[in-house]
Design an enzyme around this catalytic site. Structure first.
Site, PDB file in Angstrom:
ATOM      1  N   TYR A  72       0.827  -1.208   0.000  1.00  9.84           N
ATOM      2  CA  TYR A  72       0.000   0.000   0.000  1.00  9.84           C
ATOM      3  C   TYR A  72       0.859   1.255   0.000  1.00  9.84           C
ATOM      4  O   TYR A  72       0.507   2.263  -0.613  1.00  9.84           O
ATOM      5  CB  TYR A  72      -0.920  -0.006   1.234  1.00  9.84           C
ATOM      6  N   PHE A 124      -8.140  19.992 -25.756  1.00  6.44           N
ATOM      7  CA  PHE A 124      -8.442  18.568 -25.732  1.00  6.44           C
ATOM      8  C   PHE A 124      -9.616  18.394 -24.789  1.00  6.44           C
ATOM      9  O   PHE A 124      -9.743  19.102 -23.795  1.00  6.44           O
ATOM     10  CB  PHE A 124      -7.237  17.717 -25.298  1.00  6.44           C
ATOM     11  N   THR A 125     -10.478  17.420 -25.086  1.00  2.88           N
ATOM     12  CA  THR A 125     -11.760  17.271 -24.385  1.00  2.88           C
ATOM     13  C   THR A 125     -11.622  17.250 -22.864  1.00  2.88           C
ATOM     14  O   THR A 125     -12.151  18.124 -22.168  1.00  2.88           O
ATOM     15  CB  THR A 125     -12.445  15.979 -24.861  1.00  2.88           C
ATOM     16  N   ASP A 215       1.097  18.898 -22.035  1.00  2.41           N
ATOM     17  CA  ASP A 215       0.336  17.669 -22.169  1.00  2.41           C
ATOM     18  C   ASP A 215       1.235  16.774 -23.015  1.00  2.41           C
ATOM     19  O   ASP A 215       1.272  16.881 -24.237  1.00  2.41           O
ATOM     20  CB  ASP A 215      -1.008  17.926 -22.846  1.00  2.41           C
ATOM     21  N   LYS A 258      -0.951   6.238 -24.002  1.00  3.05           N
ATOM     22  CA  LYS A 258      -0.449   6.490 -25.354  1.00  3.05           C
ATOM     23  C   LYS A 258       1.057   6.213 -25.387  1.00  3.05           C
ATOM     24  O   LYS A 258       1.450   5.071 -25.569  1.00  3.05           O
ATOM     25  CB  LYS A 258      -0.757   7.919 -25.809  1.00  3.05           C
ATOM     26  N   ARG A 382     -14.561  13.427 -34.540  1.00  2.79           N
ATOM     27  CA  ARG A 382     -13.910  14.548 -33.882  1.00  2.79           C
ATOM     28  C   ARG A 382     -14.369  15.789 -34.642  1.00  2.79           C
ATOM     29  O   ARG A 382     -13.721  16.249 -35.569  1.00  2.79           O
ATOM     30  CB  ARG A 382     -12.379  14.408 -33.914  1.00  2.79           C
ATOM     31  N   PHE A 448     -19.799  13.294 -26.680  1.00  2.00           N
ATOM     32  CA  PHE A 448     -19.472  12.317 -27.715  1.00  2.00           C
ATOM     33  C   PHE A 448     -19.417  10.895 -27.176  1.00  2.00           C
ATOM     34  O   PHE A 448     -19.638   9.943 -27.909  1.00  2.00           O
ATOM     35  CB  PHE A 448     -18.130  12.668 -28.393  1.00  2.00           C
TER      36      PHE A 448
END
Ligand SMILES: *Cc1c(COP(=O)(O)O)cnc(C)c1O
Length: 457
Positions: A72, A124-125, A215, A258, A382, A448
């Site tokens: 933990y 970006f969303t 990002d 990614k 998109r 979306f």
């Protein structure tokens, strides 16, 4: 530019794919409300919905998972992730999160006070949603070329320095929470940012004491474009370019799904110890202890190995070469795609693909649904649906109305890309038969993901 070089790996484990009939797919899309997000994955022959969390892991990643420390607190798996980030990215402080948006949530809470402004190279969303939830206002400061699907520019993701400085003049540097530079820019079509542009943003940030965040979700792919396109980098490894890019930033949010080649995971990394301290306080509240951030020890291990593998030159040459190959096959057949072809996806320009439809007919949503019915290839919208509504409740009308064919990393072969290309080319020849869609259900945020549609009468 190399296109279609053979895969620099061999396949050790396979997952069978099933091709369903057109009738079965027609029923499936109706059941899914014409939203490809709501399809069962087993109905999809080739799933190009996203490159997020869909990578194939290497034998080294799988073996690292076996030694995950599931304690933990104080787990050694965290130490290995921290060391990998320090070595590969050159940032000293690391806070794991369950995925990228977890990191976006924390940094938005830490750096944004209500009323502040957050410039970025295109929205970006999830990023913008978290900035707005924290009371910030997003400002798009990407160069104009990024909004033009046919404009040729080697670094279409670049920040427009004049727009950035104009914003500073307008609202005052003290009201800018930070600038968020995405490497590469997902919604512009996976377009990269040049090293020269990163340096120029840094100079403005230094002059005005503005925090420069990244990002960094697809930073390895961005590095490959710098190596191929920017003067002076031909002989520099992508791993070194990654470190050089990040040397200009104060910190980053990472979606490990990614360019860390994992199925789940993310983190914040930074230089400033006071931001780190706040992130460690908040991560306990929202994600988990600072040494696991909502992940299992084995997930941290897989990410520590994957983030290194993702910067390998041979891997990146095939990875982006495969995306380029698909894009070039479509271009040669006259299919309108966003140019130049980006790093992780080929984007169909739905407004030119379906010139008989207007943006309010939701052409990209409709094209994605039709491509699935015709071929079993799943893609995503998109465009106007993803862009959502503005503060007044009106539909945003983004300049780009795209269907994204996103290529998972190390998953499909170039032969699969041929199947996709043939399906899209065939659909393009019969495009005038495709009708528009209209909403039948629309959720309040990130619509979306779960909206439902029906064909327009
Ligand atoms: C995927 C993505 C995110 C969010 O990351 P998640 O891991 O999906 O939460 C943020 N920014 C960009 C550019 C992305 O592509």
């Amino acid at each position: 530019m190399p296109s279609n070089v053979a895969e620099p790996y061999r396949i050790k484990m396979v997952e069978p794919l099933v091709m369903h009939t057109r009738d079965e797919r027609q029923q499936a899309i109706e059941k899914a409300g014409h939203n490809t997000f709501l399809l069962k994955s087993k109905m999809c022959y080739i799933d190009l919905l996203t490159d997020s969390g869909t990578s194939a892991m290497s034998d080294r990643q799988w073996s690292a998972m076996m030694v995950g420390d599931e304690a933990y607190a104080g787990a050694v798996s965290f130490d290995r992730l921290e060391a990998a980030v320090q070595n590969s990215y050159g940032l000293p402080f690391v806070v794991p999160t369950h995925q990228g948006r977890g990191a976006e949530h924390l940094i938005s809470l830490i750096l944004i006070r209500p009323g502040m402004h957050v410039p970025g190279n295109m929205y970006f969303t999830t990023t913008r949603a978290h900035q707005e939830l924290a009371g910030g206002t997003f400002h798009d400061v990407i160069i104009d070329e990024a909004h033009d699907p046919s404009a040729q520019h080697p670094f279409k993701g670049n920040v427009d320095i004049d727009e950035f400085t104009a914003l500073i003049d307008e609202v005052g540097a003290e009201n800018i929470a930070y600038i968020n530079v995405a490497l590469t820019v997902n919604l512009a079509g996976g377009q990269p940012v040049s090293m020269a542009n990163i340096e120029a943003v840094r100079r403005v940030c230094d002059e005005h004491h503005i925090i420069m965040w990244s990002d960094a979700t697809r930073l390895a792919e961005n590095a490959w474009f710098i190596q191929q396109r920017e003067d002076g980098y031909r002989d520099t490894s992508c791993a070194d370019i990654v470190r050089e890019m990040l040397s200009h930033f104060d910190g980053l949010t990472m979606s490990g799904k990614k360019d860390c080649l994992v199925n789940i995971g993310g983190f914040l990394a930074m230089r400033d110890e006071s931001i780190f301290t706040k992130a460690r306080e908040l991560v306990v509240l929202y994600e988990g202890m600072p040494t696991y951030g909502g992940l299992a020890g084995r997930d941290l291990e897989a990410m520590a190995v994957g983030l290194v593998e993702a910067t390998d030159d041979a891997y990146l040459t095939h990875r982006i070469g495969q995306v380029t190959y698909l894009g070039e096959r479509l271009q040669e057949a006259g299919v309108p795609v966003v140019q130049p072809i980006g790093g992780h996806a080929v984007f169909l320009d739905a407004l030119r693909f379906l010139p008989h439809l207007s943006q309010d007919d939701l052409p990209a949503q409709s094209l994605a649904a039709e491509l699935f019915v015709a071929s079993g290839v799943r893609s995503m919208e998109r465009g106007i649906v993803s862009a959502g509504r503005d503060a007044e409740g009106n539909n945003r009308h983004p300049k780009l109305e795209l269907v994204r064919l996103t290529i998972p990393r190390r998953v499909y072969t170039d032969r699969h890309m041929d199947v996709v290309a043939d399906a899209v080319i065939d659909l393009h020849r019969n495009a005038e038969r495709i009708r528009g869609l209209e909403f039948v259900y629309e959720p309040p945020t990130l619509r979306f993901f779960s909206s439902r549609f029906q064909p327009k009468a």
